[in-house]
Write an enzyme that holds these catalytic residues in place. Structure first.
Site, short mmCIF file in Angstrom:
data_model
loop_
_atom_site.label_atom_id
_atom_site.label_comp_id
_atom_site.label_asym_id
_atom_site.label_seq_id
_atom_site.Cartn_x
_atom_site.Cartn_y
_atom_site.Cartn_z
N GLU A 80 -5.75 -51.36 24.28
CA GLU A 80 -5.84 -50.25 23.33
C GLU A 80 -4.97 -50.49 22.10
OE1 GLU A 80 -6.01 -48.36 27.54
OE2 GLU A 80 -5.12 -50.10 26.55
N ARG A 288 -0.44 -39.32 20.32
CA ARG A 288 0.32 -39.37 19.06
C ARG A 288 -0.60 -39.62 17.88
NH1 ARG A 288 5.73 -42.91 17.57
NH2 ARG A 288 5.11 -43.46 15.46
#
Length: 485
Positions: A80, A288
């Site tokens: 990721e 985030r």
């Protein structure tokens, strides 16, 4: 509406087209895959074109002691993170094209001087072949016959060695080139809309027994290895467990039997191979990015608004829509008082019925009769849609095949490390006509990576709000590691 199978098919096809270098060794290794897809909707016809702009594989991160103050080591090589950093390379290329008048397929001028924004109809989709590794989104009910997707690596399994002590030079090619493989499908099932959770809370809670609302979860999951009972009592439900540890300063996992083993909704640090890391889980990082954007502090200096993923697509794997929503959306849904250009931007959550053939489960199924122990692939692959050096293969934070003699030289650096991305960004600044520079870059004495990050005042303000309201235990980066230039 985004078709998750179409997104997955594009990403898996792009992986198939890559050379063998850095791919898992057949029958011995497995890996994970993530990618970023650019979507462009034509306003007149309504047609949508999708293109993979960044792809990453990987399962490793380095220990705290191996982090470099020169910014020349890739700290986190999970798929990721690799896919997102490759996308940063792509965005820097597109921004350079925009500021030099070559025309960008992504950016167009914004109203404010020196600022740019996304072209109408352009959006970005994040694909991951598995639920985001090592964190809150992967703590889900376990159904019968499932294996732990990302088991923690113990010192006994690794011989007590850290990544930094392992051999840096790996084989350039792996066997099995040209062998055909198919995209795996499961029967279509109704996925439904994302479940709406109750009011957000900062209070941590223990995993509930009936979590799992996605198409591949069961209402009452069982784990044959831990829930078999000989006394006639009902089986005890269990969950997929993660080796990621709760961040220091907060509540620890209860470690109770079954679903009470983990706390949910908490920040986690990825497990290292023998040594603690400072890398937050991919679940935490995706959450985030849903507030700060995935563009980072440097690119935000040129952008009118932060860039957000409109959709997150997960491949076929153990999956819970409720856990995904809890990890990526619910934890930050209450954040407020953000500066202009930033907002809470929850992505649409979808699951595909296509499975990545080189994940742990599929590799194990294909080689059940093989006595050799399977292990995660030590290399990480980055491919992004840039003209120069689109492919970057790394191991242990350095360029794949790097010898110890080359450590500390440009030849050892990944194109995704902080130093390389910083230099690429500086090339955009130097290519920008002085009259077209953003106001934040005018008349300032900026030298180090730290200087440029701090001058992104709106980004830093947004981060302070997110930190204080949602993630107060998120570790701050050591300034000494950010003073390179």
């Amino acid at each position: 509406m985004v078709d998750p199978d179409e997104v997955a098919r594009l990403c898996l096809s792009r992986y198939q087209q890559l050379p063998r270098r850095g791919k898992p060794e057949d029958g011995r290794e497995w890996t994970l895959l993530a990618a970023v897809v650019r979507s462009c909707r034509d306003a007149s016809s309504g047609s949508v074109q999708m293109e993979v702009v960044s792809l990453g594989t990987g399962t490793k991160c380095i220990g705290q002691a191996d982090m470099s103050p020169n910014g020349d080591v890739l700290n986190d090589s999970h798929a990721e993170v690799i896919a997102r950093r490759g996308c940063i390379r792509y965005l820097i290329q597109e921004l350079r094209r925009a500021v030099t008048g070559q025309g960008s397929s992504v950016f167009c001028p914004a109203d404010q001087r020196g600022q740019w924004k996304l072209r109408p109809g352009v959006s970005f989709i994040f694909f991951t072949c598995h639920t985001p590794s090592g964190g809150d989104a992967s703590i889900i009910p376990m159904s019968d016959g499932q294996c732990q997707p990302c088991p923690p690596v113990t010192p006994a399994e690794d011989g007590g060695q850290t990544d930094g002590a392992r051999e840096l030079k790996r084989k350039a090619e792996e066997p099995g080139e040209g062998q055909p493989w198919k995209l795996l499908r499961v029967e279509e099932e109704d996925k439904g809309d994302a479940k709406q959770c109750g009011p957000p809370t900062l209070k941590n809670h223990v995993m509930k027994a009936a979590v799992g609302t996605g198409p591949h979860t069961a209402a009452q999951p069982e784990n044959p290895s831990s829930s078999s009972r000989t006394d006639g009592a009902p089986p005890v439900p269990d969950i997929h467990r993660t080796g990621a540890k709760c961040v220091p300063g907060g509540p620890a996992d209860p470690l109770a039997p079954g679903v009470g083993f983990h706390s949910t909704g908490v920040l986690r640090v990825k497990p290292g191979r023998g040594e603690p890391t400072l890398s937050l889980s991919c679940s935490d990082k995706l959450a985030r990015w849903g507030v700060l954007g995935f563009q980072g502090a440097l690119l935000s200096l040129y952008l009118e608004e932060a860039l957000y993923f409109s959709t997150v697509v997960v491949g076929k794997c153990p999956y819970s829509e409720e856990a995904m929503h809890r990890a990526l959306v619910e934890r930050c849904s209450h954040v407020c008082s953000l500066p202009a250009g930033f907002s809470v931007h929850p992505p649409t959550l979808l699951q595909s019925s296509l499975e990545f053939p080189f994940n742990q489960t599929q590799v194990k199924l294909r080689h059940q009769a093989t006595p050799r122990r399977l292990s995660p692939c030590g290399a990480a692959i980055s491919w992004c849609n840039v003209k120069e050096q689109p492919l970057d293969v790394t191991a242990n934070g350095y360029k794949h095949g790097c010898t110890k003699k080359r450590l500390g030289t440009p030849k050892s650096r990944s194109l995704l490390c902080k130093l390389e991305l910083f230099h690429s960004f500086l090339s955009v600044v130097s290519s920008t006509d002085p009259s077209a520079l953003p106001d934040t870059l005018r008349g300032s004495e900026l030298h180090t990576y730290w200087d440029y990050k701090q001058t992104a005042q709106s980004y830093q303000q947004a981060w302070r709000q997110l930190h204080s309201q949602a993630f107060p235990l998120w570790p701050r980066s050591d300034r000494k590691l950010l003073l390179f230039h």
